[in-house]
Scaffold this motif. Sequence first.
Motif, PDB file in Angstrom:
ATOM      1  N   LYS A 193      12.135  -3.131   3.505  1.00 34.92           N
ATOM      2  CA  LYS A 193      12.127  -3.053   2.039  1.00 34.92           C
ATOM      3  C   LYS A 193      11.259  -4.143   1.426  1.00 34.92           C
ATOM      4  CE  LYS A 193      16.658  -3.110   1.748  1.00 34.92           C
ATOM      5  NZ  LYS A 193      18.030  -3.115   1.197  1.00 34.92           N
ATOM      6  N   VAL A 194      11.448  -5.370   1.881  1.00 38.03           N
ATOM      7  CA  VAL A 194      10.702  -6.489   1.315  1.00 38.03           C
ATOM      8  C   VAL A 194       9.208  -6.351   1.614  1.00 38.03           C
ATOM      9  CG1 VAL A 194      10.367  -8.991   1.389  1.00 38.03           C
ATOM     10  CG2 VAL A 194      12.681  -8.037   1.361  1.00 38.03           C
ATOM     11  N   THR A 195       8.878  -5.932   2.831  1.00 36.40           N
ATOM     12  CA  THR A 195       7.466  -5.739   3.197  1.00 36.40           C
ATOM     13  C   THR A 195       6.820  -4.665   2.334  1.00 36.40           C
ATOM     14  OG1 THR A 195       7.921  -6.376   5.487  1.00 36.40           O
ATOM     15  CG2 THR A 195       5.887  -5.154   5.072  1.00 36.40           C
ATOM     16  N   ALA A 196       7.528  -3.569   2.110  1.00 34.34           N
ATOM     17  CA  ALA A 196       6.988  -2.471   1.304  1.00 34.34           C
ATOM     18  C   ALA A 196       6.711  -2.922  -0.127  1.00 34.34           C
ATOM     19  CB  ALA A 196       7.967  -1.301   1.310  1.00 34.34           C
ATOM     20  N   LEU A 197       7.652  -3.657  -0.716  1.00 28.16           N
ATOM     21  CA  LEU A 197       7.463  -4.101  -2.098  1.00 28.16           C
ATOM     22  C   LEU A 197       6.383  -5.181  -2.190  1.00 28.16           C
ATOM     23  CD1 LEU A 197      11.140  -4.218  -3.419  1.00 28.16           C
ATOM     24  CD2 LEU A 197       9.413  -2.462  -3.774  1.00 28.16           C
ATOM     25  N   THR A 198       6.287  -6.049  -1.161  1.00 26.12           N
ATOM     26  CA  THR A 198       5.220  -7.056  -1.147  1.00 26.12           C
ATOM     27  C   THR A 198       3.859  -6.382  -1.081  1.00 26.12           C
ATOM     28  OG1 THR A 198       6.685  -8.641  -0.031  1.00 26.12           O
ATOM     29  CG2 THR A 198       4.314  -9.072   0.064  1.00 26.12           C
ATOM     30  N   ALA A 199       3.723  -5.366  -0.239  1.00 23.66           N
ATOM     31  CA  ALA A 199       2.466  -4.624  -0.151  1.00 23.66           C
ATOM     32  C   ALA A 199       2.121  -3.985  -1.495  1.00 23.66           C
ATOM     33  CB  ALA A 199       2.574  -3.549   0.932  1.00 23.66           C
ATOM     34  N   PHE A 200       3.115  -3.468  -2.188  1.00 27.34           N
ATOM     35  CA  PHE A 200       2.881  -2.858  -3.496  1.00 27.34           C
ATOM     36  C   PHE A 200       2.308  -3.881  -4.477  1.00 27.34           C
ATOM     37  CE2 PHE A 200       4.100  -1.730  -7.789  1.00 27.34           C
ATOM     38  CZ  PHE A 200       3.786  -0.382  -7.851  1.00 27.34           C
ATOM     39  N   ILE A 201       2.899  -5.071  -4.507  1.00 25.33           N
ATOM     40  CA  ILE A 201       2.435  -6.112  -5.426  1.00 25.33           C
ATOM     41  C   ILE A 201       1.008  -6.537  -5.086  1.00 25.33           C
ATOM     42  CG2 ILE A 201       2.810  -8.509  -6.141  1.00 25.33           C
ATOM     43  CD1 ILE A 201       5.828  -7.979  -5.739  1.00 25.33           C
ATOM     44  N   VAL A 202       0.744  -6.742  -3.802  1.00 29.80           N
ATOM     45  CA  VAL A 202      -0.578  -7.201  -3.356  1.00 29.80           C
ATOM     46  C   VAL A 202      -1.667  -6.180  -3.681  1.00 29.80           C
ATOM     47  CG1 VAL A 202      -1.954  -7.729  -1.299  1.00 29.80           C
ATOM     48  CG2 VAL A 202       0.337  -8.704  -1.554  1.00 29.80           C
ATOM     49  N   LEU A 203      -1.332  -4.901  -3.619  1.00 32.22           N
ATOM     50  CA  LEU A 203      -2.337  -3.866  -3.852  1.00 32.22           C
ATOM     51  C   LEU A 203      -2.515  -3.504  -5.323  1.00 32.22           C
ATOM     52  CD1 LEU A 203      -1.554  -1.413  -0.901  1.00 32.22           C
ATOM     53  CD2 LEU A 203      -3.464  -3.022  -1.094  1.00 32.22           C
ATOM     54  N   THR A 204      -1.506  -3.752  -6.140  1.00 29.92           N
ATOM     55  CA  THR A 204      -1.607  -3.327  -7.548  1.00 29.92           C
ATOM     56  C   THR A 204      -2.094  -4.434  -8.486  1.00 29.92           C
ATOM     57  OG1 THR A 204       0.764  -3.784  -7.825  1.00 29.92           O
ATOM     58  CG2 THR A 204       0.098  -1.499  -7.367  1.00 29.92           C
ATOM     59  N   LEU A 205      -1.539  -5.632  -8.376  1.00 28.93           N
ATOM     60  CA  LEU A 205      -1.883  -6.671  -9.350  1.00 28.93           C
ATOM     61  C   LEU A 205      -3.365  -7.053  -9.312  1.00 28.93           C
ATOM     62  CD1 LEU A 205       1.251  -9.026  -9.274  1.00 28.93           C
ATOM     63  CD2 LEU A 205       0.636  -7.274 -10.941  1.00 28.93           C
TER      64      LEU A 205
END
Length: 523
Positions: A193-205
Amino acid sequence: MIFGRIKSVDAILATAERKSLHRTLGAFQLTLFGIGCVIGTGIFVLTAAGAQKAGPGLMLAFAIAGAICIVAALCYAEIASMMPVAGSAYTYTYSVMGELLAWTVGWALILEYAVAASAVAVGWSGYFTGTILNQFLGIHLPAALSSAPLALGGAPGGIINLPAVIISLLITWLLMIGTTESARVNAVLVLIKVTALTAFIVLTLPSDQFSTANFNPFLPAGLFGGFGSGVGAVGAAATIFFAYVGFDAVSTAAEETKNPQRNVPIGLIGSLLFCTVFYILVAAGAVGTIGGQPIMGPGGIPFPAGSEELARQCAMAEYSQMLVCSNEALAHVLRAIGFGTVGNLLGIAAFIALPSVILILLFGQTRIFFVMSRDGLLPDGLSKIHPKWKTPYIVTALTGGAVAFAAAFLPVGKLADIANAGTLYAFMMVAIAVMMLRKTEAARIRSFKTPMLWLVGPATILGCVFLFFNLPFEAMIVLPVWGAVGLVIYYLYGYRNSHMGRGIEEVNEASLSELEPKVPGTE
């Protein structure tokens, strides 16, 4: 006197005090445990519903909900350190405010856990149909089998959310036969879960498609949407409060914590602050890349999340790709900005991790049912243990059936709001209990004391009441109606059969430890 039926703290602690808990947990371990407990359903599932209520103000909504959770968590920490026993807020209320109010809290918790499990099942269904079936298998499940009826807030053509029903019944079966979820598996799911959300932040911001223009207007529905409207930043906070539920599991570890006066507040506040910042960044990434403005109805007021009107709008081509219309919001955002593969992987992460949340919520609900039945407030048959499986199989089957039914016919946003109503009531009662116990049990040993209780306690009560009255009216009304049904049951059965009322004060909290599955708490 009904209010005189108070189960003494000494009686509640009789078994717990015979156990010697080894203090091994430090501040860092508690913080990590809290993060694992909190991050789950809300952020994967409710981002779209929150954006429909608040627009870009979704970020502010996460901050409001997080702040109220922090003061509630401090109240939970003290009372859990005094009574490290089963029953949660129900047992705490029983110890200081008596049987009747304890019944209302237990009855509200039954609603909270069951409806929350239904909400997670519906959220899981969105990722299953959108990622697993559509993206990987090329199967497009018709709306008739993947959505609630339109009249109840589902998609046009919807009849039943079949995947949600199936996962609910599957998890119920696993609980009945006593499948144990190990701490190691749970840790892996947290990492996913944490890895998935971290990847989301890194790719969107940092994305080229991120634009500050998408945040204007920041509060399209205002800060307050008005009593019972469920919109605006505060209305969204009342809904996404669901994203924080589970933090109380940290407070239950107080008895196993080194230097609890220092480490428990660090673990509680540290994990909640981390998750709040995490959630705000995820919301910023989603809104900043594809926009998060709500679909407005008459008078410039957003259509209610989970409403028939919104479902009709989302079925139109011009709105279908908006964030507020997605059943798998975060995966949808990544696909929209060109990271389809990562979006699909995030969908898989949700698909894998969310069933464990359903399992834990159902487990928590059956535990409350079990304790109330064992106290004589509900029929003994509900607490009957299967001779082979060693589980309360009757109440588990009944609960699973109710969860599957709700998941079949209601959208996730409405379910989350209903679950939050019960949660907010329970949190409020815990804050009241802590303040009363400071007076009635002033000499009782506490391994953790809530700092500035004179401020934190009332702040928790006011915060919970504040969020409750910013839920949609239909969600608010469910709690008193459910409570009225509960009172009828109490006076017809519980009042006459209560062990306390009959002079039987059994203390066998340890019996719960013999039940399977032994599931670590998480949200």
